[in-house]
Design an enzyme around this catalytic site. Sequence first.
Site, mmCIF file in Angstrom:
data_model
loop_
_atom_site.group_PDB
_atom_site.id
_atom_site.type_symbol
_atom_site.label_atom_id
_atom_site.label_comp_id
_atom_site.label_asym_id
_atom_site.label_seq_id
_atom_site.Cartn_x
_atom_site.Cartn_y
_atom_site.Cartn_z
ATOM 1 N N LYS A 127 0.860 -1.193 0.000
ATOM 2 C CA LYS A 127 0.000 0.000 0.000
ATOM 3 C C LYS A 127 0.887 1.230 0.000
ATOM 4 C CE LYS A 127 -4.413 1.153 0.250
ATOM 5 N NZ LYS A 127 -5.587 0.385 -0.189
ATOM 6 N N ASP A 167 -7.113 4.495 -4.393
ATOM 7 C CA ASP A 167 -7.722 4.357 -3.066
ATOM 8 C C ASP A 167 -8.331 5.737 -2.767
ATOM 9 O OD1 ASP A 167 -7.864 2.348 -0.658
ATOM 10 O OD2 ASP A 167 -7.356 4.236 0.294
HETATM 11 P P1 NDP Z 1 -12.961 8.085 -2.655
HETATM 12 O O1 NDP Z 1 -11.877 9.062 -2.428
HETATM 13 O O2 NDP Z 1 -13.516 7.919 -4.011
HETATM 14 O O3 NDP Z 1 -14.185 8.392 -1.679
HETATM 15 C C1 NDP Z 1 -14.023 8.416 -0.299
HETATM 16 C C2 NDP Z 1 -15.345 8.761 0.347
HETATM 17 O O4 NDP Z 1 -15.243 8.554 1.751
HETATM 18 C C3 NDP Z 1 -15.727 10.219 0.162
HETATM 19 O O5 NDP Z 1 -17.113 10.339 0.172
HETATM 20 C C4 NDP Z 1 -15.078 10.852 1.392
HETATM 21 O O6 NDP Z 1 -15.648 12.087 1.776
HETATM 22 C C5 NDP Z 1 -15.330 9.798 2.443
HETATM 23 N N1 NDP Z 1 -14.286 9.892 3.458
HETATM 24 C C6 NDP Z 1 -12.949 9.771 3.275
HETATM 25 N N2 NDP Z 1 -12.289 9.972 4.411
HETATM 26 C C7 NDP Z 1 -13.212 10.221 5.345
HETATM 27 C C8 NDP Z 1 -13.153 10.508 6.721
HETATM 28 N N3 NDP Z 1 -11.972 10.573 7.372
HETATM 29 N N4 NDP Z 1 -14.336 10.699 7.386
HETATM 30 C C9 NDP Z 1 -15.505 10.626 6.724
HETATM 31 N N5 NDP Z 1 -15.631 10.374 5.409
HETATM 32 C C10 NDP Z 1 -14.503 10.172 4.734
HETATM 33 O O7 NDP Z 1 -12.393 6.698 -2.098
HETATM 34 P P2 NDP Z 1 -12.914 5.215 -2.375
HETATM 35 O O8 NDP Z 1 -14.370 5.195 -2.597
HETATM 36 O O9 NDP Z 1 -12.012 4.615 -3.396
HETATM 37 O O10 NDP Z 1 -12.555 4.505 -0.991
HETATM 38 C C11 NDP Z 1 -13.483 4.394 0.082
HETATM 39 C C12 NDP Z 1 -13.051 3.271 1.009
HETATM 40 O O11 NDP Z 1 -13.014 2.038 0.279
HETATM 41 C C13 NDP Z 1 -11.653 3.423 1.625
HETATM 42 O O12 NDP Z 1 -11.665 2.849 2.914
HETATM 43 C C14 NDP Z 1 -10.778 2.591 0.701
HETATM 44 O O13 NDP Z 1 -9.612 2.158 1.354
HETATM 45 C C15 NDP Z 1 -11.721 1.431 0.418
HETATM 46 N N6 NDP Z 1 -11.447 0.642 -0.776
HETATM 47 C C16 NDP Z 1 -11.316 1.227 -2.010
HETATM 48 C C17 NDP Z 1 -11.098 0.439 -3.124
HETATM 49 C C18 NDP Z 1 -11.015 1.010 -4.497
HETATM 50 O O14 NDP Z 1 -10.886 0.237 -5.451
HETATM 51 N N7 NDP Z 1 -11.114 2.307 -4.684
HETATM 52 C C19 NDP Z 1 -10.956 -1.027 -3.016
HETATM 53 C C20 NDP Z 1 -11.181 -1.543 -1.689
HETATM 54 C C21 NDP Z 1 -11.402 -0.724 -0.622
HETATM 55 P P3 NDP Z 1 -14.852 13.458 1.485
HETATM 56 O O15 NDP Z 1 -15.018 13.696 0.023
HETATM 57 O O16 NDP Z 1 -15.539 14.472 2.328
HETATM 58 O O17 NDP Z 1 -13.430 13.230 1.882
HETATM 59 O O1 2IT Z 2 -7.992 -1.376 -0.721
HETATM 60 C C1 2IT Z 2 -7.938 -1.850 -1.875
HETATM 61 O O2 2IT Z 2 -8.066 -3.050 -2.086
HETATM 62 C C2 2IT Z 2 -7.720 -0.915 -2.985
HETATM 63 N N1 2IT Z 2 -7.670 0.296 -2.760
HETATM 64 C C3 2IT Z 2 -7.558 -1.431 -4.385
HETATM 65 C C4 2IT Z 2 -6.156 -1.913 -4.613
HETATM 66 C C5 2IT Z 2 -5.824 -2.317 -6.024
HETATM 67 O O3 2IT Z 2 -4.642 -2.634 -6.231
HETATM 68 O O4 2IT Z 2 -6.679 -2.327 -6.903
#
Ligand code: NDP
Ligand code: 2IT
Length: 446
Positions: A127, A167
């Site tokens: 990561k 992420d």
């Molecule tokens: P984005 O940046 O697209 O969206 C994040 C969302 O979560 C936004 O709505 C953001 O609000 C909110 N958020 C972030 N930090 C905080 C916080 N500290 N408190 C409250 N709300 C918060 O990210 P993703 O959708 O890609 O990721 C969301 C989650 O999913 C994370 O935990 C990530 O690790 C996990 N994840 C992502 C994957 C991927 O493929 N993208 C795969 C697997 C897991 P704001 O805009 O106000 O910051």
């Molecule tokens: O938390 C996760 O699994 C991710 N943000 C996606 C990682 C990836 O390599 O696609």
Amino acid sequence: MKNQYLIDVLESVKKRNPNEPEFIQALTEVLESLEPVVEKRPDLVAAGVIDRLVEPERQIMFRVPWVDDNGKVQVNRGFRVQFNSAIGPYKGGIRLHPSVNLGIIKFLGFEQIFKNSLTTLPMGGGKGGSDFDPKGKSDGEIMRFCQSFMTELFRHIGADCDVPAGDIGTGAREIGYMFGQYKRLRNEFTGVLTGKGLTFGGSLARTEATGFGLCYFTEEMLKANGKSFNGATVAISGSGNVAIYACQKATELGAKVVTMSDSNGYIYDPNGIDLACVKQLKEVERKRIKEYVATHPEATYTEGCAGVWTVKCDIALPCATQNEINKASAEALAKNGCYAVSEGANMPSTPEAIEVYFANNMLYGPAKAANAGGVATSGLEMSQNSLRYGWTFEEVDAKLKNIMVSIFKACDDASKEYGMEGNYMAGANIAGFLKVAEAMKAQGCV
Ligand code: NDP
Ligand code: 2IT
């Protein structure tokens, strides 16, 4: 935890890493789950598998200088933790958020080892990220930051070595800028990053994959327990990549999604979220979720994101960030009759919240299984890059679905084999661990 060996491992990690509460939290959960494995498999203990697993193979921290639109020099800190390469090249996302520090990246990298193992694809765990805050930055600032970040990172990664992806705060735009800089520095066009644009090696369905995969996993878990998304009311937190496509798939599967949120507050729409509006606001205009109510008078906006868990729902899909559901929020969910929590975000439930789920017989889909669809589809992007070929959306989506079904089965089977039927958290930790542990043992003390 009663096993003295595991207690000693945890104590030594705590002593060595005193300022990393999120990493210790993720580690404690896994070690607790491994108690029955350690008793059944003394050979893995003798091979020092767990002692080695808790220490990253390599961690890199570096300066990221860039110039803002006012001509002022800004300095951020960059991270890449290459945690474990026993079953494949390091693989995991890049988080851009002001809260990022080494402990956060280590917890995410540690979780990624088991998640990637569960996907059935050959990917190790890693990561990265930076404490850079993309909010309010211009495209030019984002590009200069991404180029500077990659100007150091490029020497540590590669298509057969370490393959970063998106992420929090890192989406298609950031991956594009990072890929461009990597290609320029190396003079090589390789599949070194996933989540790339569709015109330069990206995979169809990668954008949708985490949210869709979350719903495929959750549907399997519900089905195995005589329930379904069809007709259910769903609360989702977040409004980013994972939340948006979880909302889309849950709705397609017959559910009504009534909430979404960001770090400022949440919206409640009793008619079901109008996802086209959320996509326009978040993906195109990059605005706050509260703007939704301006065009949806029947919906309400409430300041404070934790309130989203007080909304009555059958199924909760946390898709924002770590520790977003604490004990009080979990109790509110249980009191309102919520019967399933399935995690799109990484480690969104505190240990106390997880206790509440089990105490109330709620179904619990743990992050490293439930949100593995994103990285699984990244693995499929790597396969397509190696083949120099591209599959259709339907082909990738079908493979993703098969993978999520097999992940649920692996968790369910392991939970039964180790005497904890229905505890998919323990099942995910055990099944994810065993594959990596066998590989580490076979490869000797490295
Ligand atoms: P984005 O940046 O697209 O969206 C994040 C969302 O979560 C936004 O709505 C953001 O609000 C909110 N958020 C972030 N930090 C905080 C916080 N500290 N408190 C409250 N709300 C918060 O990210 P993703 O959708 O890609 O990721 C969301 C989650 O999913 C994370 O935990 C990530 O690790 C996990 N994840 C992502 C994957 C991927 O493929 N993208 C795969 C697997 C897991 P704001 O805009 O106000 O910051
Ligand atoms: O938390 C996760 O699994 C991710 N943000 C996606 C990682 C990836 O390599 O696609």
